[in-house]
Design a protein around this motif. Structure first.
Motif, PDB file in Angstrom:
ATOM      1  N   ASN A  91       9.704   3.018 -14.385  1.00 19.42           N
ATOM      2  CA  ASN A  91      10.363   4.155 -13.712  1.00 19.42           C
ATOM      3  C   ASN A  91       9.805   4.436 -12.315  1.00 19.42           C
ATOM      4  O   ASN A  91       9.497   5.584 -11.971  1.00 19.42           O
ATOM      5  N   PHE A  92       9.707   3.374 -11.535  1.00 20.79           N
ATOM      6  CA  PHE A  92       9.171   3.525 -10.182  1.00 20.79           C
ATOM      7  C   PHE A  92       9.987   4.511  -9.338  1.00 20.79           C
ATOM      8  O   PHE A  92      11.154   4.736  -9.598  1.00 20.79           O
ATOM      9  N   HIS A  93       9.356   5.038  -8.332  1.00 21.54           N
ATOM     10  CA  HIS A  93       9.952   5.892  -7.294  1.00 21.54           C
ATOM     11  C   HIS A  93      10.301   7.291  -7.771  1.00 21.54           C
ATOM     12  O   HIS A  93      11.025   7.999  -7.088  1.00 21.54           O
ATOM     13  N   GLY A  94       9.830   7.701  -8.933  1.00 15.71           N
ATOM     14  CA  GLY A  94      10.191   9.040  -9.373  1.00 15.71           C
ATOM     15  C   GLY A  94       9.123   9.673 -10.235  1.00 15.71           C
ATOM     16  O   GLY A  94       8.102   9.058 -10.544  1.00 15.71           O
ATOM     17  N   MET A 127       0.805  -1.225   0.000  1.00 15.90           N
ATOM     18  CA  MET A 127       0.000   0.000   0.000  1.00 15.90           C
ATOM     19  C   MET A 127       0.838   1.276   0.000  1.00 15.90           C
ATOM     20  O   MET A 127       0.365   2.328  -0.416  1.00 15.90           O
ATOM     21  N   ASP A 128       2.084   1.180   0.520  1.00 15.78           N
ATOM     22  CA  ASP A 128       2.868   2.410   0.654  1.00 15.78           C
ATOM     23  C   ASP A 128       3.557   2.762  -0.662  1.00 15.78           C
ATOM     24  O   ASP A 128       3.698   1.930  -1.555  1.00 15.78           O
ATOM     25  N   THR A 129       3.962   4.030  -0.748  1.00 20.30           N
ATOM     26  CA  THR A 129       4.810   4.436  -1.870  1.00 20.30           C
ATOM     27  C   THR A 129       6.151   4.905  -1.322  1.00 20.30           C
ATOM     28  O   THR A 129       6.285   5.211  -0.141  1.00 20.30           O
ATOM     29  N   SER A 130       7.120   4.938  -2.220  1.00 17.18           N
ATOM     30  CA  SER A 130       8.505   5.201  -1.832  1.00 17.18           C
ATOM     31  C   SER A 130       8.692   6.602  -1.242  1.00 17.18           C
ATOM     32  O   SER A 130       8.197   7.581  -1.798  1.00 17.18           O
ATOM     33  N   PRO A 131       9.469   6.706  -0.146  1.00 20.32           N
ATOM     34  CA  PRO A 131       9.783   8.031   0.407  1.00 20.32           C
ATOM     35  C   PRO A 131      10.748   8.812  -0.495  1.00 20.32           C
ATOM     36  O   PRO A 131      10.983   9.994  -0.240  1.00 20.32           O
ATOM     37  N   ASP A 132      11.253   8.191  -1.551  1.00 22.90           N
ATOM     38  CA  ASP A 132      12.197   8.878  -2.438  1.00 22.90           C
ATOM     39  C   ASP A 132      11.593  10.104  -3.114  1.00 22.90           C
ATOM     40  O   ASP A 132      12.313  10.991  -3.570  1.00 22.90           O
ATOM     41  N   MET A 133      10.261  10.116  -3.249  1.00 16.49           N
ATOM     42  CA  MET A 133       9.627  11.219  -3.990  1.00 16.49           C
ATOM     43  C   MET A 133       8.252  11.447  -3.386  1.00 16.49           C
ATOM     44  O   MET A 133       7.576  10.498  -3.001  1.00 16.49           O
ATOM     45  N   THR A 134       7.854  12.691  -3.350  1.00 20.10           N
ATOM     46  CA  THR A 134       6.567  13.006  -2.735  1.00 20.10           C
ATOM     47  C   THR A 134       5.404  12.356  -3.503  1.00 20.10           C
ATOM     48  O   THR A 134       5.466  12.172  -4.722  1.00 20.10           O
ATOM     49  N   ALA A 135       4.367  12.015  -2.730  1.00 24.61           N
ATOM     50  CA  ALA A 135       3.143  11.486  -3.342  1.00 24.61           C
ATOM     51  C   ALA A 135       1.964  12.357  -2.915  1.00 24.61           C
ATOM     52  O   ALA A 135       0.821  11.923  -2.911  1.00 24.61           O
ATOM     53  N   THR A 166       5.243  14.723  -8.810  1.00 27.36           N
ATOM     54  CA  THR A 166       5.188  13.662  -7.793  1.00 27.36           C
ATOM     55  C   THR A 166       5.582  12.345  -8.455  1.00 27.36           C
ATOM     56  O   THR A 166       5.753  12.293  -9.666  1.00 27.36           O
ATOM     57  N   LEU A 167       5.666  11.278  -7.628  1.00 24.13           N
ATOM     58  CA  LEU A 167       5.704   9.967  -8.259  1.00 24.13           C
ATOM     59  C   LEU A 167       4.268   9.591  -8.597  1.00 24.13           C
ATOM     60  O   LEU A 167       3.325  10.329  -8.259  1.00 24.13           O
ATOM     61  N   LEU A 168       4.069   8.478  -9.281  1.00 24.98           N
ATOM     62  CA  LEU A 168       2.705   8.096  -9.643  1.00 24.98           C
ATOM     63  C   LEU A 168       2.097   7.164  -8.592  1.00 24.98           C
ATOM     64  O   LEU A 168       0.944   7.339  -8.191  1.00 24.98           O
ATOM     65  N   GLY A 169       2.901   6.210  -8.151  1.00 31.52           N
ATOM     66  CA  GLY A 169       2.385   5.245  -7.179  1.00 31.52           C
ATOM     67  C   GLY A 169       1.821   3.998  -7.826  1.00 31.52           C
ATOM     68  O   GLY A 169       1.106   3.227  -7.206  1.00 31.52           O
ATOM     69  N   ALA A 170       2.147   3.789  -9.107  1.00 28.14           N
ATOM     70  CA  ALA A 170       1.795   2.516  -9.753  1.00 28.14           C
ATOM     71  C   ALA A 170       2.473   1.401  -8.966  1.00 28.14           C
ATOM     72  O   ALA A 170       1.953   0.296  -8.868  1.00 28.14           O
ATOM     73  N   ASP A 171       3.613   1.699  -8.397  1.00 24.83           N
ATOM     74  CA  ASP A 171       4.312   0.837  -7.450  1.00 24.83           C
ATOM     75  C   ASP A 171       3.791   1.195  -6.055  1.00 24.83           C
ATOM     76  O   ASP A 171       4.237   2.156  -5.482  1.00 24.83           O
ATOM     77  N   ASP A 172       2.768   0.551  -5.527  1.00 29.39           N
ATOM     78  CA  ASP A 172       2.264  -0.684  -6.058  1.00 29.39           C
ATOM     79  C   ASP A 172       0.735  -0.648  -6.110  1.00 29.39           C
ATOM     80  O   ASP A 172       0.060  -1.657  -6.003  1.00 29.39           O
ATOM     81  N   LYS A 173       0.206   0.571  -6.285  1.00 32.83           N
ATOM     82  CA  LYS A 173      -1.257   0.683  -6.299  1.00 32.83           C
ATOM     83  C   LYS A 173      -1.848   0.064  -7.552  1.00 32.83           C
ATOM     84  O   LYS A 173      -3.013  -0.345  -7.561  1.00 32.83           O
ATOM     85  N   ALA A 174      -1.029  -0.041  -8.600  1.00 31.04           N
ATOM     86  CA  ALA A 174      -1.488  -0.779  -9.779  1.00 31.04           C
ATOM     87  C   ALA A 174      -1.723  -2.235  -9.374  1.00 31.04           C
ATOM     88  O   ALA A 174      -2.727  -2.840  -9.744  1.00 31.04           O
TER      89      ALA A 174
END
Ligand code: ZN
Length: 688
Positions: free
Chosen positions: A659-662, A360-368, A417-425
């Motif tokens: 291109n996850f996390h960015g 459910m979470d997204t990477s802290p590397d980039m704002t969501a 922002t990032l998209l969050g396909a990782d891993d909301k897809a």
């Protein structure tokens, strides 16, 4: 000018307009092309064939349609949804500029479906002398249409049959024409008629049912020789002809015509049922995904709580509600933020319990925060300006794999922002697949378990995973990248903290006394294989990675991570590092170097091997839904790896994203649909 569009709304180039505001009839030119498609219970009948024919019509006029198939489909559904009309004919009208048909109208038109009595008795038709310029293209010809209308009214006929200059009957003004004699079907040659979609279906169905069809010119003079006549079309199906001018036929009692009519109606119904199922399958996939990515769920490695952020708990609750809504009664979230739910088996047969897991979470590397997904329709292979202000461009020059998705619809970020396909897809794909199974109870399946985990991106996703409660025999994480990815090998991993003690003495009087720990550290690192570092390795090649160093003369610490897919080579790497420390200690004659080394995780392959069928089935599932499996080792660790060692073998399957996390993260919609199909297929294959 008469208004052709009926009901309240029409769709023009993808936008909904009131039919009282916009009148497509006003824009009609002779060069326009069109298709009439019947909508049955909200499903456009034989849509693929109609779109194909529309493109052919455009091609015959040396022009192109400026829209993708997906766009046309979305226009049609917009039209149906806005009018809430589910059983009527629609028209797709395309108006050309110099090179393209770039004005696309989609609207409902007045439709007439013949009553039962027409089929029972047959219809009256008349002959009409004319010839189309380009018989194969569906081109609007207003004059001809009006002349024929007049004639039909005058003669009280249902259809006019067109006769060419050779005296051959070719087709109906709005239908295709067939004759029957001695169990054989005769129809005018394809080159001389408008190739109706229903005509094509009829020919297919004849072939499949061993009914012989002969294509030949049919002269007006010989029609009396035939046993029966029928016409076909979008609204009329297979309609028997009682009379042509004053020649009579027993068409409505002809066995071949009756049989063909039945076969056709069955095919039509099967098509609608099949499409309804497919529509349902993917129905909410994209809506779900867009809703999920707008909920911020960034994890936080600084936090000591489980889950690391409250926003993940909020999201977990939304997911529980959604799982309950689609019918998974036991859906719940535990105090650590793990969502679990069960789709119970609908058979007594002995089928393994399969789990599907996403995070459910997204990477802290980039704002969501405030994710604002952009849908790029019919991607044309050019640069995508995500944000013109900041000049953020997603370009195939930087990401050449974008070219693979030309003609597809993509979802990107707005560059901030990032998209969050990782891993909301992954989550959207799993829920959509499960919903499909709930709604299609005739598909036999064993127990299917679903879990959505927090904090994967900060390496804690498996920490509090209750494998026993989950109760699956094995599971798949849906957390990979591009379509086709299938992973069941990851690194074996350890870290090493190398602490070097020095002895500081005034440099002016240091001879034979000083031990400079920095210099020993440099020597230490130089004794490790120089080519076995991340920058020089790929595939199955392992490495030592010096990821931090700090120190002074008195004390220096080196921080390494050690990685290798092969367990023996991994152990060998660890030994080599220890040996370097031993050698230097011996050399200095004092134990100045201390190594603290700890294994972090292992290659899941060891745990997958005994149940390798779970990989083989996933591979097979992909192939069966038209996806080429890309099997490659993960150069990292996954929650699946840790879960595998906790007793839940857990390979990883693609989500479709890149291109996850960015900010350049994107996902093609088709890839997402393929992931849904793969999940369903795996469940089906295990139920066989
Ligand atoms: Zn992920």
């Amino acid at each position: 000018m008469d208004k052709e569009a009926i009901f309240n709304f029409l769709v023009y180039n993808g936008e909904v307009y009131s039919t009282s505001e916009v009148n497509p009839a006003k824009s009609i030119k002779n060069s326009s092309i069109y298709e009439v498609i019947r909508i049955i219970e909200g499903i456009p009948l034989y849509l693929e064939e109609h779109i194909e024919r529309l493109r052919k019509s455009a091609h015959l006029l040396n022009k192109k349609l400026s829209v993708s198939d997906e766009e046309i489909i979305s226009y049609i559904h917009k039209l149906i949804d806005s009018n809430k009309e589910y059983n009527n004919n629609i028209k797709i009208l395309c108006i050309g500029s110099e090179n393209d048909f770039d004005e696309i109208y989609v609207y409902f038109i007045k439709s007439f479906y013949p009553p039962k009595s027409f089929y029972k008795e047959g219809i009256h038709t008349v002959l009409y002398k004319t010839e189309r310029q380009k018989p194969n293209a569906k081109i609007f010809n207003k004059n001809l249409r009006n002349l024929i209308s007049e004639k039909l009214q005058k003669e009280k006929a249902f259809e006019a049959l067109l006769v060419n200059k050779n005296g051959d009957i070719t087709e109906g003004s709005r239908s295709n024409l067939f004759f029957v004699k001695d169990e054989k079907i005769y129809t005018p040659p394809a080159s001389k008629v408008l190739l109706g979609v229903t005509r094509k279906k009829i020919l297919d169905l004849c072939k499949r049912n061993n009914i012989e069809v002969v294509e030949k010119d049919i002269s007006v003079n010989e029609i009396a020789e035939y046993d029966g006549v029928f016409i076909t079309g979008t609204s009329i199906d297979v309609l028997p002809v009682k009379t042509i001018n004053n020649v009579k036929f027993d068409s409505s009692e002809n066995n071949i015509i009756l049989t063909l009519s039945k076969i056709y109606i069955k095919d039509r119904e099967d098509y609608v049922n099949q499409k309804r199922k497919e529509m349902f399958k993917m129905g909410k996939l994209i809506d779900r995904f867009l809703k999920y990515v707008k909920m911020e769920t960034t994890s936080n490695s600084e936090s000591q709580t489980y889950p690391s952020t409250n926003s993940q708990l909020d999201f977990a609750r939304v997911l529980v509600e959604e799982l309950k809504e689609i019918g998974l009664k036991d859906a719940s979230v535990d105090s650590n933020g793990y969502v679990m739910a069960t789709l119970p088996a609908n058979t007594d047969r002995d089928i393994p319990t399969i789990g599907f897991i996403a995070h459910m979470d997204t990477s802290p590397d980039m704002t969501a925060k405030n994710v604002n997904p952009q849908i790029i329709k019919n991607y044309d292979g050019s640069d995508l300006v995500l944000n013109s202000e900041k000049n953020i461009v997603l370009s195939p020059k930087d990401f050449p794999e974008l070219k693979k998705y030309i003609g597809e619809d993509l979802i990107t970020t707005d560059g901030t922002t990032l998209l969050g396909a990782d891993d909301k897809a992954g989550i959207a794909e799993i829920i959509t697949a499960i919903e499909y199974l709930v709604n299609n109870p005739e598909i036999e399946h064993g127990t299917v378990k679903v879990a959505f985990t927090p904090d994967e991106e900060i390496g804690r996703g498996a920490d509090k995973f209750d494998v026993e409660k989950f109760g699956a025999d094995f599971a798949y994480t849906i957390d990979g990248g591009e379509v086709g990815e299938l992973e069941y090998e990851n690194f074996n991993a350890a870290y090493a903290k190398v602490k070097i003690k020095g002895r500081n003495v005034h440099p002016g009087s240091a001879k034979n006394k000083m031990i400079n720990s920095i210099l020993i550290a440099m020597k230490f690192n130089s004794m490790l294989p120089a080519n076995e570092i991340p920058a020089h390795t790929e595939g199955y090649e392992g490495f030592y990675h010096l990821n931090d160093i700090n120190g002074n003369v008195e004390e220096t610490t080196l921080y390494y991570i050690i990685r290798d897919h092969d367990r023996d080579k991994f152990e060998e790497k660890k030994r080599k590092l220890m040996k370097v420390a031993e050698y230097l200690n011996d050399d200095i004659g004092e134990k100045v170097i201390e190594v603290e080394m700890k294994d972090q995780y292992y290659n899941m392959k060891e745990k997958i091997k005994p149940v390798i069928h779970i990989v083989e089935i996933a591979e097979k599932a992909m192939k069966e839904v038209g996806v080429t499996p890309i099997i490659k080792p993960i150069r990292g660790g996954t929650d699946g790896a840790r879960l595998s060692y906790m007793g839940l073998p857990c390979p990883n399957i693609f989500t479709g994203g890149h291109n996850f996390h960015g900010k350049f993260e994107y996902i093609p919609i088709k890839s997402m649909k393929k992931a849904v199909e793969v999940i369903i297929k795996i469940i089906k294959l295990y139920s066989k």
